[in-house]
Design a protein around this motif. Structure first.
Motif, PDB file in Angstrom:
ATOM      1  N   ASP A  70       0.820  -1.207   0.000  1.00  0.00           N
ATOM      2  CA  ASP A  70       0.000   0.000   0.000  1.00  0.00           C
ATOM      3  C   ASP A  70       0.855   1.257   0.000  1.00  0.00           C
ATOM      4  N   TYR A 121      -4.817   4.389   9.750  1.00  0.00           N
ATOM      5  CA  TYR A 121      -5.106   3.477   8.643  1.00  0.00           C
ATOM      6  C   TYR A 121      -5.048   2.032   9.138  1.00  0.00           C
ATOM      7  N   ASP A 143      -5.541   1.146  12.255  1.00  0.00           N
ATOM      8  CA  ASP A 143      -6.307   0.933  13.476  1.00  0.00           C
ATOM      9  C   ASP A 143      -7.749   0.592  13.149  1.00  0.00           C
ATOM     10  N   ILE A 144      -8.232  -0.549  13.653  1.00  0.00           N
ATOM     11  CA  ILE A 144      -9.616  -0.902  13.356  1.00  0.00           C
ATOM     12  C   ILE A 144     -10.439  -1.056  14.624  1.00  0.00           C
ATOM     13  N   LEU A 148     -16.695  -2.785  11.045  1.00  0.00           N
ATOM     14  CA  LEU A 148     -16.200  -2.263   9.778  1.00  0.00           C
ATOM     15  C   LEU A 148     -17.313  -2.180   8.758  1.00  0.00           C
ATOM     16  N   ARG A 149     -17.163  -1.191   7.915  1.00  0.00           N
ATOM     17  CA  ARG A 149     -18.119  -1.055   6.818  1.00  0.00           C
ATOM     18  C   ARG A 149     -17.849  -2.126   5.770  1.00  0.00           C
ATOM     19  N   ARG A 150     -18.905  -2.554   5.090  1.00  0.00           N
ATOM     20  CA  ARG A 150     -18.734  -3.515   4.000  1.00  0.00           C
ATOM     21  C   ARG A 150     -19.080  -2.844   2.700  1.00  0.00           C
ATOM     22  N   PRO A 151     -18.531  -3.321   1.609  1.00  0.00           N
ATOM     23  CA  PRO A 151     -17.454  -4.304   1.538  1.00  0.00           C
ATOM     24  C   PRO A 151     -16.177  -3.743   2.165  1.00  0.00           C
ATOM     25  N   LEU A 152     -15.288  -4.637   2.501  1.00  0.00           N
ATOM     26  CA  LEU A 152     -14.099  -4.216   3.212  1.00  0.00           C
ATOM     27  C   LEU A 152     -13.142  -3.456   2.308  1.00  0.00           C
ATOM     28  N   HIS A 153     -12.447  -2.538   2.918  1.00  0.00           N
ATOM     29  CA  HIS A 153     -11.357  -1.844   2.231  1.00  0.00           C
ATOM     30  C   HIS A 153     -10.325  -2.890   1.793  1.00  0.00           C
ATOM     31  N   PRO A 154      -9.715  -2.702   0.628  1.00  0.00           N
ATOM     32  CA  PRO A 154      -8.784  -3.729   0.125  1.00  0.00           C
ATOM     33  C   PRO A 154      -7.721  -4.137   1.143  1.00  0.00           C
ATOM     34  N   LEU A 189      -8.046  -4.348   4.344  1.00  0.00           N
ATOM     35  CA  LEU A 189      -8.613  -5.249   5.343  1.00  0.00           C
ATOM     36  C   LEU A 189      -8.951  -6.596   4.726  1.00  0.00           C
TER      37      LEU A 189
END
Lengths: 512, 543
Positions: free
Chosen positions: B262, B301, B303-304, B317-323, B325
């Motif tokens: 990334d 970035y 930290d979840i 977490l929001r879906r769909p997941l960030h790449p 995650l």
């Protein structure tokens, strides 16, 4: 050739100078939006100077109040519209209004006047940047999309468009980013419809922070709609730098006896709600025994964020860093002296040896009181107690941490349990709190609980006219909560006219 | 100054005050370590002397030991004298030294009591710093070039002395001066800070604070197994074992992938922190010059987690997941099954199982699971995890969205396995971090680098210890001693090459070499560009 540089020609012959064009050029305002990179150069009257600044200040103060009350962007926009139209109207270029130039000039000049007024201290600078950015955002969003695009082009924010080919290649990742970052539906909105651009990720730290961009090899792929954030970032950054420079130039104004009083007056009227509690003395309540051993007793007057920290401390005999920080500053704000604070923390950390305490915790408590630390820390008497804004937005509590705002950081179940434990059992109130927190109106939830807990006293205070309207405003500071709670519960003992510096300041804004 | 954005001075203070939390306990423990350990140490150093006698060509024994004894005494006095001097000067206006002052009274009585013990510790440390510490590569690592540059000269080092004093803002013109000072003061811990705009030793000579600012520092991460206490069942606190070490392996994999893919970083050094955690040093030029704000962005970035224990479900977490995650889940999936469910068995206890149940999005399913698990106490976590899917399929509840369940399961997986960072270390440019190759005072283990390409091979219990290294060197001398006397090859061997420290230093060396090569290539490119400009200048002169 012996030609004289066009710019210097005026200077050469001093006799010609008085007839020459002013070095200062009339500024053109091709766009409604302004990055304020060129300072104004034309003359204005002193009255204009003051009036324009005050008008802008009204707008800014109201904007800040909106953010304190946690209004959504949409709510803020509706709330601000009449005010903006009255004090700081800005028409779009396409309106061909005859006022166009005058409006933009006023916007431009008032901004620079306030820069002078708010460049003096770090605290003022930060607040000014924050509210100016809010104002800019508001206008940016409201701007005509074509004019906005034209304005953005002039900014020279070099970003590279993502080619159709690359978009197709990365469609899946970009789609996920779009949906994850913006709460879109599954399947997502069209990746291909969006204008993506590529920038070095360091240019958009806030988008990276919230994972709203796709990152690959150090490049951030930013969806078109997030251009705004990049523009705003650039705005904030440039303003911060400019203010820093202004503050260094300020001493040159010392000699000036026309502007300085106006500027001082302006900046005084912009007192931060949280800075009302800088020195322990000013907010201490007469007749209250504020000592280490009385804290347990006083904690009934604490807002939920502080009583939660207090409970945790009593339960565990220890507290993590930000909990200590938040609580120490709060206690300082209610008037606990450094000596008492050290006693309080020493006894509070039950399981810890004297040695460990002295080594690891004592320093931080003293630092909060400005007893140690760098020069600036000592001179300013340590940090100010945290206001709601700060507690809500900064340093969300992690595992095992007790600081933060329970209305925001707790699940509704845990919040309800905690509220019940503090004696709030009325189902109507709990339901109200639930709705408030769901709508992210944490202040309202907290104030609702406050009103519930002080129902009878508030009624009496209102009936007897003991408290001014200002003192019944929404609470936006934990120390304010304590102070009001304490006074209400001791109505008979309290002096009849408690002055409330902070709230008056806010009201004088909103009301005037 | 706002509390949110502390001035350097303040964070210094906080830092100094905060650091001992993690390792001071152990440090105190060593200095008053049991008598038998002392004798071991003494024996080791005596043995060292004896070895020296056996191979006179390598080291002339008698003068050296005598000399060492002398210096030992001398150094002790000197270092004490130094600290006092620091106090005298610094008490006036600097907070970090305030820390020293406030500490000294408490420690004043200690040295007398632990005198002989300390000598032994000193002796071991001296041997370590003299023979094992990779001075040359450390210098190259921080300097990015063979000749000393400001990257090294303006770099802050902080030395933790044995009387708990911390000497901050030390800096060295050359690697050799650094070495000499360390040998003189014999710090039990060395920390590395940022490169400043000026020599840190001159910091007080500047009138305005803007002249002395942190410029660059490696982007650092710190992962500590104590953060995993609520998911690891095998150990807690400072203890670790092979089972829970897996959590750091997972963390490294996730972070390493994200930092490389990334953010595009290449030079990432993972270091064992000596007891129960790992540090990362991202050394790319771009990473070194990140601002606090950008560092904070990276940290967030990664930290979840949201909210503390009271927050209930911590990963939302929001879906769909960030790449990032989605990739992390791919990496963590197999570990989760094997290293967490089977090895840690986190939901064995009924109250722990209840926590899991709370995260099931559907009440019907939750009740069904609760009934099943109550009926068979002691059901393993892996079985429980499988039950969720089985029950969801067989007793398909009307209200349950299978996607919600999958999302909830992913959240659980991430909560248990996703890296838990100590954010403070990564966010601030002027945060200090323990140097690689320092000996952890509590465990005696060397903070060795970990090869990210072969994480599974790293065993925290096989990391060389100070005592172990000295024993190894003795053993080597015994084995090669007689033949070594005349041989030429052996003579050139450095001491570390004779011990188990060798692979670690070699890894570090190759890491530093690639880093330097990259920096140099950039330099060459720049020179070429400049060369390109020269002809133009000449031309313009012709006009």
């Amino acid at each position: 050739m012996n030609r004289i540089d066009a710019k210097r020609r005026n200077v050469v012959d001093h006799r010609k100078k008085q007839f020459a064009d002013p070095v200062f050029k009339e500024t053109q305002y091709p766009h409604r939006l302004n990055f304020y990179s060129e300072p104004p150069t034309a003359d204005i009257t002193l009255e204009q100077f003051e009036q324009w600044a005050i008008d802008r200040l009204r707008v800014l103060a109201e904007l800040e109040a909106c953010s304190f009350r946690n209004k959504t962007p949409a709510e803020t926009a509706t709330h601000m519209k009449p005010l903006l139209d009255k004090y700081l109207p800005l028409d779009s270029t396409s309106s061909h209004s005859s006022q166009l130039h005058a409006q933009r000039q006023k916007d431009h000049y008032s901004h620079f006047i306030l820069r002078l007024a708010f460049a003096s201290t770090e605290d003022l600078r930060r607040r000014f940047t924050r509210v100016e950015t809010m104002l800019f955002r508001l206008r940016f969003q409201a701007d005509d999309s074509r004019e906005r695009a034209a304005f953005v082009r002039t900014l020279n924010l070099d970003w590279e468009p993502v080619s159709e080919e690359e978009k197709r290649e990365l469609a899946q990742q970009l789609g996920a980013t779009l949906a994850a970052g913006f709460g879109g539906k599954r399947g997502g909105p069209g990746v291909m419809d969006e204008d993506w651009c590529k920038v070095d990720w360091t240019r958009v730290p806030d988008l990276v922070e919230s994972r709203k961009v796709y990152l690959r090899g150090g490049m951030a792929y930013v969806p078109g709609r997030e251009q705004q954030s990049m523009v705003l970032n650039a705005f904030t950054k440039r303003l911060e730098e400019a203010l820093e420079l202004t503050s260094r130039a300020l001493p040159n104004l010392d000699e000036d006896d026309r502007l300085t009083p106006i500027l001082n007056h302006l900046s005084k009227n912009f007192i931060a709600p949280d800075s009302g509690y800088t020195s322990a003395g000013s907010s201490a309540i007469e007749g209250a025994e504020i000592s280490a051993r009385n804290i347990d007793n006083l904690s009934q007057h604490f807002p939920l964020c502080m009583s939660n920290v207090h409970r945790t401390l009593r339960r565990d005999g220890k507290l993590k860093h930000f909990g200590r920080l938040q609580y120490t500053l709060f206690l300082k704000g209610i008037g606990l002296s450094l000596e008492e604070a050290l006693i309080f923390w020493r006894t509070g950390f039950r399981a810890v040896s004297d040695d460990t305490f002295n080594k690891e915790y004592r320093y931080n408590v003293r630092h909060c009181y400005g007893d140690v630390g760098g020069d600036s820390n000592r001179r300013s008497g340590g940090s100010s107690p945290f206001g709601c804004q700060k507690i809500l937005t900064e340093h969300a509590p992690g595992p095992g941490e007790a600081h933060g705002c329970p209305y925001r950081h707790f699940t509704i179940d845990n919040l309800t349990t905690l509220l019940r434990a503090t004696g709030v059992t009325d189902p109507a109130v709990l339901k109200g709190v639930k709705e408030d927190t769901e709508a992210q109106r944490y202040h309202i939830a907290c104030n609702r609980v406050f009103e519930h807990l002080h129902k009878t006293e508030l009624k009496r205070a209102k009936d007897e006219g003991i408290m001014t309207a200002a003192q019944l405003e929404t609470i936006v500071h934990p120390n304010e909560y304590f102070k009001r709670s304490y006074l209400l519960k001791h109505l008979d003992a309290a002096p009849k006219r408690e002055r409330d510096v902070k709230m008056e300041a806010v009201v004088s804004f909103a009301g005037s | 100054m706002p509390p949110s954005d502390p001035p350097p001075a303040e964070s210094d203070g906080n830092h100094a005050a905060a650091i001992p939390m993690d390792e001071d306990g152990p440090a105190v423990a060593t200095s008053s370590s049991p008598a038998d350990e002392d004798t071991v140490m003494v024996e080791a150093s005596e043995a060292q002397g004896a070895v020296g006698a056996a191979s006179p060509s390598a080291k002339p024994p008698s003068p050296k030991t005598a000399e060492e004894d002398d210096i030992g005494v001398e150094i002790k006095q000197e270092s004490k004298g130094d600290v006092k001097l620091e106090e005298l000067f610094d008490d006036m206006d600097s907070d970090d030294d305030e820390f020293i002052t406030s500490n000294n009274p408490a420690n004043g009585q200690e040295p007398a009591a632990e005198g002989p013990n300390k000598d032994a510790a000193f002796e071991l440390l001296r041997i370590y710093y003299q023979s094992f510490f990779p001075w040359r590569y450390m210098f190259q690592w921080l300097n990015h070039s063979p000749v000393p540059t400001n990257d090294f000269k303006h770099r802050e080092f902080s030395l933790w002395l044995h009387n708990d004093a911390v000497m901050r803002y030390q800096s060295y013109k050359t690697s050799d001066l650094f070495r000499r000072d360390v040998l003189r003061l014999m710090p039990r811990r060395i920390e590395i800070g940022p490169v400043y705009t000026a020599d840190p030793r001159d910091r007080k000579t500047f009138r305005n604070s803007t002249a002395f600012q942190p410029l660059a520092k490696e982007l650092c991460f710190d992962i500590d197994l104590t953060e995993y206490d609520d998911v690891r069942t095998c150990c807690s606190g400072t203890k670790i074992c092979h089972k829970c070490w897996k959590f750091t392996t997972m963390a490294i994999k996730v972070l390493d992938a994200a930092l490389r893919e990334d953010f595009g970083f290449h030079h990432i050094l993972w270091v064992f922190s000596g007891r129960r955690g790992i540090h990362a040093w991202v050394c790319d030029k771009k990473a070194r010059s990140l601002s606090d704000n950008q560092r904070k962005a990276i940290t967030s970035y990664f930290d979840i987690m949201s909210g503390g224990k009271q927050g209930g479900k911590r990963v939302n977490l929001r879906r769909p997941l960030h790449p990032h995650l989605a990739r992390s889940i791919d990496i963590l999936k197999s570990h989760f099954q094997h290293d967490v469910l089977e090895t840690q068995d986190p939901w064995q206890a009924p109250d722990k199982a209840e926590v899991l149940l709370q995260q099931i999005p559907d009440t019907e399913l939750r009740e069904a699971l609760r009934k099943k698990w109550d009926a068979s106490p002691g059901r393993s976590s892996a079985a429980k995890w499988a039950d969720i899917d089985t029950l969801a399929q067989t007793q398909a509840s009307s209200s349950l969205d299978p996607r919600d369940l999958r999302d909830a399961k992913q959240d659980v997986l991430l909560e248990l396995t996703y890296p838990r960072l100590d954010a403070a270390v990564s966010q601030k440019l002027n945060h200090l971090l323990k140097s690689p190759f320092v000996v952890h005072p509590g465990t005696g283990q060397v903070c060795v680098p970990i090869d990210h390409r072969d994480l599974e091979a790293f065993d925290p219990f096989a990391v060389p210890t100070l005592q172990g290294l000295i024993a190894e060197m003795d053993a080597w001398a015994e084995k090669h001693g007689s033949e070594a006397a005349g041989s030429q090859d052996v003579k050139h061997l450095q001491d570390w090459e004779k011990t188990s420290l060798k692979p670690y230093i070699e890894y570090f060396r190759s890491f530093v070499t690639t880093l330097m090569k990259d920096e140099r290539d950039v330099g060459i490119k720049r020179e070429r560009e400049e060369d390109g400009e020269v002809p133009i200048k000449v031309e313009s002169l012709d006009f």
